[in-house]
Design a protein around this motif. Structure first.
Motif, PDB file in Angstrom:
ATOM      1  N   ARG A 210      42.238  76.096  24.822  1.00 27.27           N
ATOM      2  CA  ARG A 210      42.177  76.400  23.392  1.00 27.27           C
ATOM      3  C   ARG A 210      42.652  75.184  22.606  1.00 27.27           C
ATOM      4  O   ARG A 210      43.636  74.558  23.010  1.00 27.27           O
ATOM      5  CB  ARG A 210      43.080  77.600  23.102  1.00 27.27           C
ATOM      6  N   PRO A 211      42.021  74.803  21.524  1.00 25.56           N
ATOM      7  CA  PRO A 211      40.889  75.452  20.851  1.00 25.56           C
ATOM      8  C   PRO A 211      39.568  74.742  21.140  1.00 25.56           C
ATOM      9  O   PRO A 211      38.744  74.584  20.223  1.00 25.56           O
ATOM     10  CB  PRO A 211      41.282  75.346  19.391  1.00 25.56           C
ATOM     11  N   ARG A 212      39.331  74.297  22.363  1.00 30.49           N
ATOM     12  CA  ARG A 212      38.154  73.481  22.667  1.00 30.49           C
ATOM     13  C   ARG A 212      36.895  74.306  22.878  1.00 30.49           C
ATOM     14  O   ARG A 212      35.787  73.756  22.819  1.00 30.49           O
ATOM     15  CB  ARG A 212      38.424  72.647  23.918  1.00 30.49           C
ATOM     16  N   ARG A 213      37.015  75.608  23.121  1.00 31.08           N
ATOM     17  CA  ARG A 213      35.845  76.384  23.538  1.00 31.08           C
ATOM     18  C   ARG A 213      34.717  76.333  22.505  1.00 31.08           C
ATOM     19  O   ARG A 213      33.561  76.060  22.856  1.00 31.08           O
ATOM     20  CB  ARG A 213      36.238  77.840  23.799  1.00 31.08           C
ATOM     21  N   VAL A 214      35.029  76.611  21.244  1.00 30.38           N
ATOM     22  CA  VAL A 214      33.969  76.687  20.229  1.00 30.38           C
ATOM     23  C   VAL A 214      33.251  75.348  20.058  1.00 30.38           C
ATOM     24  O   VAL A 214      32.016  75.298  20.113  1.00 30.38           O
ATOM     25  CB  VAL A 214      34.535  77.208  18.896  1.00 30.38           C
ATOM     26  N   PRO A 215      33.953  74.212  19.881  1.00 32.63           N
ATOM     27  CA  PRO A 215      33.221  72.937  19.756  1.00 32.63           C
ATOM     28  C   PRO A 215      32.480  72.550  21.032  1.00 32.63           C
ATOM     29  O   PRO A 215      31.379  71.991  20.961  1.00 32.63           O
ATOM     30  CB  PRO A 215      34.311  71.919  19.404  1.00 32.63           C
ATOM     31  N   LEU A 216      33.058  72.854  22.208  1.00 32.99           N
ATOM     32  CA  LEU A 216      32.352  72.564  23.460  1.00 32.99           C
ATOM     33  C   LEU A 216      31.063  73.365  23.556  1.00 32.99           C
ATOM     34  O   LEU A 216      30.005  72.824  23.917  1.00 32.99           O
ATOM     35  CB  LEU A 216      33.252  72.869  24.660  1.00 32.99           C
ATOM     36  N   LEU A 217      31.144  74.652  23.236  1.00 38.73           N
ATOM     37  CA  LEU A 217      29.954  75.494  23.311  1.00 38.73           C
ATOM     38  C   LEU A 217      28.911  75.025  22.296  1.00 38.73           C
ATOM     39  O   LEU A 217      27.709  74.985  22.607  1.00 38.73           O
ATOM     40  CB  LEU A 217      30.329  76.951  23.063  1.00 38.73           C
ATOM     41  N   ARG A 218      29.342  74.667  21.111  1.00 38.68           N
ATOM     42  CA  ARG A 218      28.408  74.185  20.091  1.00 38.68           C
ATOM     43  C   ARG A 218      27.693  72.920  20.574  1.00 38.68           C
ATOM     44  O   ARG A 218      26.472  72.795  20.433  1.00 38.68           O
ATOM     45  CB  ARG A 218      29.160  73.929  18.794  1.00 38.68           C
ATOM     46  N   ASP A 219      28.451  71.997  21.191  1.00 37.46           N
ATOM     47  CA  ASP A 219      27.839  70.761  21.683  1.00 37.46           C
ATOM     48  C   ASP A 219      26.873  71.048  22.831  1.00 37.46           C
ATOM     49  O   ASP A 219      25.792  70.444  22.909  1.00 37.46           O
ATOM     50  CB  ASP A 219      28.924  69.788  22.153  1.00 37.46           C
ATOM     51  N   TYR A 220      27.257  71.963  23.713  1.00 31.68           N
ATOM     52  CA  TYR A 220      26.391  72.273  24.854  1.00 31.68           C
ATOM     53  C   TYR A 220      25.084  72.903  24.380  1.00 31.68           C
ATOM     54  O   TYR A 220      23.992  72.527  24.813  1.00 31.68           O
ATOM     55  CB  TYR A 220      27.127  73.210  25.813  1.00 31.68           C
ATOM     56  N   LEU A 221      25.166  73.853  23.465  1.00 31.42           N
ATOM     57  CA  LEU A 221      23.960  74.505  22.959  1.00 31.42           C
ATOM     58  C   LEU A 221      23.071  73.505  22.234  1.00 31.42           C
ATOM     59  O   LEU A 221      21.833  73.563  22.339  1.00 31.42           O
ATOM     60  CB  LEU A 221      24.333  75.660  22.031  1.00 31.42           C
ATOM     61  N   ALA A 222      23.679  72.566  21.518  1.00 36.30           N
ATOM     62  CA  ALA A 222      22.891  71.540  20.835  1.00 36.30           C
ATOM     63  C   ALA A 222      22.159  70.664  21.855  1.00 36.30           C
ATOM     64  O   ALA A 222      20.986  70.304  21.661  1.00 36.30           O
ATOM     65  CB  ALA A 222      23.791  70.675  19.947  1.00 36.30           C
ATOM     66  N   GLN A 223      22.825  70.324  22.965  1.00 36.52           N
ATOM     67  CA  GLN A 223      22.177  69.549  24.014  1.00 36.52           C
ATOM     68  C   GLN A 223      21.010  70.310  24.624  1.00 36.52           C
ATOM     69  O   GLN A 223      19.930  69.744  24.865  1.00 36.52           O
ATOM     70  CB  GLN A 223      23.185  69.182  25.103  1.00 36.52           C
ATOM     71  N   LEU A 224      21.215  71.607  24.895  1.00 33.97           N
ATOM     72  CA  LEU A 224      20.149  72.420  25.481  1.00 33.97           C
ATOM     73  C   LEU A 224      18.945  72.516  24.549  1.00 33.97           C
ATOM     74  O   LEU A 224      17.786  72.408  24.983  1.00 33.97           O
ATOM     75  CB  LEU A 224      20.670  73.816  25.818  1.00 33.97           C
ATOM     76  N   GLN A 225      19.220  72.711  23.260  1.00 33.20           N
ATOM     77  CA  GLN A 225      18.119  72.805  22.305  1.00 33.20           C
ATOM     78  C   GLN A 225      17.356  71.490  22.208  1.00 33.20           C
ATOM     79  O   GLN A 225      16.120  71.476  22.147  1.00 33.20           O
ATOM     80  CB  GLN A 225      18.661  73.218  20.937  1.00 33.20           C
ATOM     81  N   ALA A 226      18.077  70.370  22.215  1.00 35.89           N
ATOM     82  CA  ALA A 226      17.414  69.066  22.171  1.00 35.89           C
ATOM     83  C   ALA A 226      16.584  68.846  23.427  1.00 35.89           C
ATOM     84  O   ALA A 226      15.465  68.317  23.371  1.00 35.89           O
ATOM     85  CB  ALA A 226      18.458  67.955  22.016  1.00 35.89           C
ATOM     86  N   ARG A 227      17.098  69.257  24.577  1.00 40.67           N
ATOM     87  CA  ARG A 227      16.366  69.117  25.830  1.00 40.67           C
ATOM     88  C   ARG A 227      15.096  69.963  25.821  1.00 40.67           C
ATOM     89  O   ARG A 227      14.036  69.521  26.260  1.00 40.67           O
ATOM     90  CB  ARG A 227      17.272  69.524  26.997  1.00 40.67           C
TER      91      ARG A 227
END
Length: 244
Positions: A210-227
């Motif tokens: 904590r509190p890394r979960r929300v920014p980590l998830l946001r970055d991961y989802l952004a990577q997946l969408q870009a891919r």
């Protein structure tokens, strides 16, 4: 147990259990004597709860003052019934119990006609076998996501190789074939997807991220969408993703 907690427990029992319920059954469920149960029924009625029944017959909760009335149309009721039935068919006991509890709580807030439509919906789910057959209880993994705590797993990859990993679980994805944990892998220092049906062990190690979960998830989802966009531009399948 404080009386307020006891009354809430009694309300929950009457929402979730099929009525009419005898005083003895309710007393057993709430951990009080039958005499205390009768007093608690009277207290709930005085607070505005519509409880049908009497001693020797059984009780049924008709209207619950603790929950506001819900204005749902018939299609919305079908959506609720179908979605909760699908959750019950997943094969996760904890989520199945939660789905039953949600159904009972919502039904308790509906007018009689809508309540009947919810409990006897025309849309049904039939799965003779659980949709997800995870060998392990996923409740600790879900709890670790909510509590933002690292998890130690023993994992078997697609080639059959076993490894021990420490992951930061960010979210669970329910796909057609499996439940996948979107995670930060501490071994690879990168985002990874781990299929829960390939996990041989799950242990929450208590280390907080904590509190890394929300920014980590946001970055991961952004990577997946870009891919996905890049694959779509190349004409490949945009729905495919790499899973360990």
């Amino acid at each position: 147990m404080p009386r307020s907690d006891r009354l809430l427990r009694l309300l929950h029992a009457m929402r979730t259990m099929a009525g009419p319920l005898t005083a003895a059954r309710l007393a057993e469920e709430t951990g009080v004597s039958p005499r205390s149960l009768y007093r608690d029924i009277d207290a709930l009625r005085s607070a505005g709860a519509r409880i049908e029944g009497a001693r020797g017959y059984g009780y049924r909760l008709l209207e619950d003052p603790a929950l506001p009335p819900q204005m749902l149309d018939r299609d919305e009721i079908e959506v609720l019934a179908l979605g909760l039935a699908e959750v019950r068919a997943w094969g996760d006991p904890a989520l199945a119990r939660a789905a039953d509890s949600v159904l009972a709580k919502i039904a308790a807030t509906l007018p009689d006609e809508r309540e009947r439509q919810l409990l006897h919906a025309i849309a049904q789910v039939f799965r003779p076998e659980p949709r997800y057959a995870a060998p392990l209880d996923l409740a600790p993994l879900r709890a670790a996501c909510w509590q933002e705590q690292a998890v130690d797993i023993r994992y078997v990859d697609g080639d059959g190789a076993m490894s021990d990993r420490t992951i930061l679980p960010l979210a669970l994805f329910y796909t057609e074939t499996c439940v996948t944990a979107l995670s930060w892998c501490c071994l690879r220092e990168d985002f990874r997807m781990f299929r829960t049906d390939r996990m041989a062990d799950i242990r929450v190690n208590g280390t907080s991220f904590r509190p890394r979960r929300v920014p980590l998830l946001r970055d991961y989802l952004a990577q997946l969408q870009a891919r996905h966009r890049a694959r779509d531009d190349r004409g490949s399948n945009p729905a495919s993703v790499t899973v360990n």
